[in-house]
Design an enzyme around this catalytic site. Sequence first.
Site, PDB file in Angstrom:
ATOM      1  N   MET A 154      28.119 -24.854  12.161  1.00 27.68           N
ATOM      2  CA  MET A 154      28.485 -25.383  10.852  1.00 27.68           C
ATOM      3  C   MET A 154      27.785 -24.580   9.761  1.00 27.68           C
ATOM      4  O   MET A 154      26.557 -24.428   9.770  1.00 27.68           O
ATOM      5  CB  MET A 154      28.096 -26.855  10.740  1.00 27.68           C
ATOM      6  CG  MET A 154      28.889 -27.792  11.634  1.00 27.68           C
ATOM      7  SD  MET A 154      30.667 -27.796  11.282  1.00 27.68           S
ATOM      8  CE  MET A 154      30.700 -28.369   9.566  1.00 27.68           C
ATOM      9  N   ASP A 198      32.556 -22.975  10.430  1.00 31.10           N
ATOM     10  CA  ASP A 198      33.309 -23.957   9.646  1.00 31.10           C
ATOM     11  C   ASP A 198      32.495 -24.323   8.414  1.00 31.10           C
ATOM     12  O   ASP A 198      31.377 -24.823   8.529  1.00 31.10           O
ATOM     13  CB  ASP A 198      33.562 -25.200  10.506  1.00 31.10           C
ATOM     14  CG  ASP A 198      34.386 -26.273   9.786  1.00 31.10           C
ATOM     15  OD1 ASP A 198      34.777 -26.062   8.629  1.00 31.10           O
ATOM     16  OD2 ASP A 198      34.637 -27.326  10.408  1.00 31.10           O
ATOM     17  N   SER A 234      42.154 -25.784   8.321  1.00 33.92           N
ATOM     18  CA  SER A 234      41.728 -27.179   8.417  1.00 33.92           C
ATOM     19  C   SER A 234      42.616 -28.075   7.572  1.00 33.92           C
ATOM     20  O   SER A 234      42.714 -27.901   6.349  1.00 33.92           O
ATOM     21  CB  SER A 234      40.282 -27.327   7.947  1.00 33.92           C
ATOM     22  OG  SER A 234      39.944 -28.692   7.836  1.00 33.92           O
ATOM     23  N   MET A 246      33.524 -35.360  14.499  1.00 31.94           N
ATOM     24  CA  MET A 246      32.288 -35.703  13.784  1.00 31.94           C
ATOM     25  C   MET A 246      32.119 -37.214  13.887  1.00 31.94           C
ATOM     26  O   MET A 246      32.285 -37.953  12.906  1.00 31.94           O
ATOM     27  CB  MET A 246      32.368 -35.219  12.339  1.00 31.94           C
ATOM     28  CG  MET A 246      32.239 -33.720  12.221  1.00 31.94           C
ATOM     29  SD  MET A 246      32.583 -33.088  10.571  1.00 31.94           S
ATOM     30  CE  MET A 246      34.348 -32.787  10.735  1.00 31.94           C
ATOM     31  N   ASP A 281      39.844 -32.402  11.645  1.00 28.52           N
ATOM     32  CA  ASP A 281      38.541 -33.041  11.528  1.00 28.52           C
ATOM     33  C   ASP A 281      38.666 -34.546  11.729  1.00 28.52           C
ATOM     34  O   ASP A 281      39.381 -35.221  10.982  1.00 28.52           O
ATOM     35  CB  ASP A 281      37.930 -32.757  10.149  1.00 28.52           C
ATOM     36  CG  ASP A 281      37.481 -31.322  10.002  1.00 28.52           C
ATOM     37  OD1 ASP A 281      36.744 -30.844  10.888  1.00 28.52           O
ATOM     38  OD2 ASP A 281      37.854 -30.672   9.006  1.00 28.52           O
ATOM     39  N   HIS A 330      37.873 -31.362  15.909  1.00 28.09           N
ATOM     40  CA  HIS A 330      36.436 -31.329  15.616  1.00 28.09           C
ATOM     41  C   HIS A 330      35.981 -32.767  15.406  1.00 28.09           C
ATOM     42  O   HIS A 330      36.285 -33.380  14.379  1.00 28.09           O
ATOM     43  CB  HIS A 330      36.179 -30.479  14.370  1.00 28.09           C
ATOM     44  CG  HIS A 330      34.745 -30.429  13.948  1.00 28.09           C
ATOM     45  ND1 HIS A 330      34.367 -29.938  12.712  1.00 28.09           N
ATOM     46  CD2 HIS A 330      33.600 -30.819  14.582  1.00 28.09           C
ATOM     47  CE1 HIS A 330      33.052 -30.030  12.614  1.00 28.09           C
ATOM     48  NE2 HIS A 330      32.570 -30.563  13.723  1.00 28.09           N
ATOM     49  N   MET A 374      36.559 -37.875  11.610  1.00 28.57           N
ATOM     50  CA  MET A 374      35.307 -38.428  11.094  1.00 28.57           C
ATOM     51  C   MET A 374      35.366 -39.950  11.136  1.00 28.57           C
ATOM     52  O   MET A 374      36.398 -40.546  10.828  1.00 28.57           O
ATOM     53  CB  MET A 374      35.075 -37.969   9.657  1.00 28.57           C
ATOM     54  CG  MET A 374      35.134 -36.468   9.446  1.00 28.57           C
ATOM     55  SD  MET A 374      34.807 -36.033   7.735  1.00 28.57           S
ATOM     56  CE  MET A 374      35.379 -34.339   7.695  1.00 28.57           C
ATOM     57  N   HIS A 414      43.076 -26.902  12.851  1.00 31.07           N
ATOM     58  CA  HIS A 414      41.781 -27.574  12.928  1.00 31.07           C
ATOM     59  C   HIS A 414      41.906 -28.979  12.350  1.00 31.07           C
ATOM     60  O   HIS A 414      42.279 -29.154  11.184  1.00 31.07           O
ATOM     61  CB  HIS A 414      40.743 -26.769  12.140  1.00 31.07           C
ATOM     62  CG  HIS A 414      39.331 -27.222  12.348  1.00 31.07           C
ATOM     63  ND1 HIS A 414      38.597 -26.866  13.454  1.00 31.07           N
ATOM     64  CD2 HIS A 414      38.526 -28.002  11.590  1.00 31.07           C
ATOM     65  CE1 HIS A 414      37.381 -27.395  13.359  1.00 31.07           C
ATOM     66  NE2 HIS A 414      37.315 -28.096  12.242  1.00 31.07           N
TER      67      HIS A 414
END
Length: 221
Positions: free
Chosen positions: A135, A173, A8, A66, A33, A64, A35, A31
């Site tokens: 998660m 994760d 990540s 979010m 993220d 991913h 957000m 990975h």
Amino acid sequence: MGIQIAPSILSADFANLERDIAAVANADWLHVDVMDGHFVPNLTLGLPVLERLAQVSPVPIDAHLMIEDPDHWAPRYAEAGAASVTFHFEAARDAKAIARDIKRLGARASVALKPGTPVEAVLDDLREFDMVLVMTVEPGFGGQSFMPDMMSKVRTLRDHAHAEQHDLWIQTDGGISRDTIETVARSGGDVFVAGSAVYGAPDPAAEVTALRDLARAACHG
């Protein structure tokens, strides 16, 4: 596909992302993220940055999301170059439709479950998804402690996928490290997101190999 490691970049140096991405060229996925500061209380990066990362990454991008409104946004990340797009069940209006849109654009479709979301929420539609992300921390920030009670979700998913003869990948994760990866692998997980464990190591590539070896050994032990 077997055991897969997805470092990540939330734990990488954002001022030197290309360097830190190259440092894990032996990984299976990168990975990323995403957000939005609304679905989770943190803000990272969006479409333009991910699109550029996909152009320079030596391994496929695992996005991913979010974020709020994945029904609108998730397909755009597939269009931007993510090879796998994960959206949160809790934010989706129609999880099946999102998954189908992602797959229509040529990416793998994955749904994520926060710790408080029961695994039963996705079991009836399991075949719609290429992967389920369990998660093992509350989403939003890296460096949190692993939640071992989430392994019951992993085991349930693996049992149901096996019963349905569905080649489901199960990703975890949060708090994945040498201390926890064997527990997840024995529970049925096969795709591991590791942030601080990889980027906090003196040699990130060597840590990717070490994590992969530990998980493989646990699966065959």
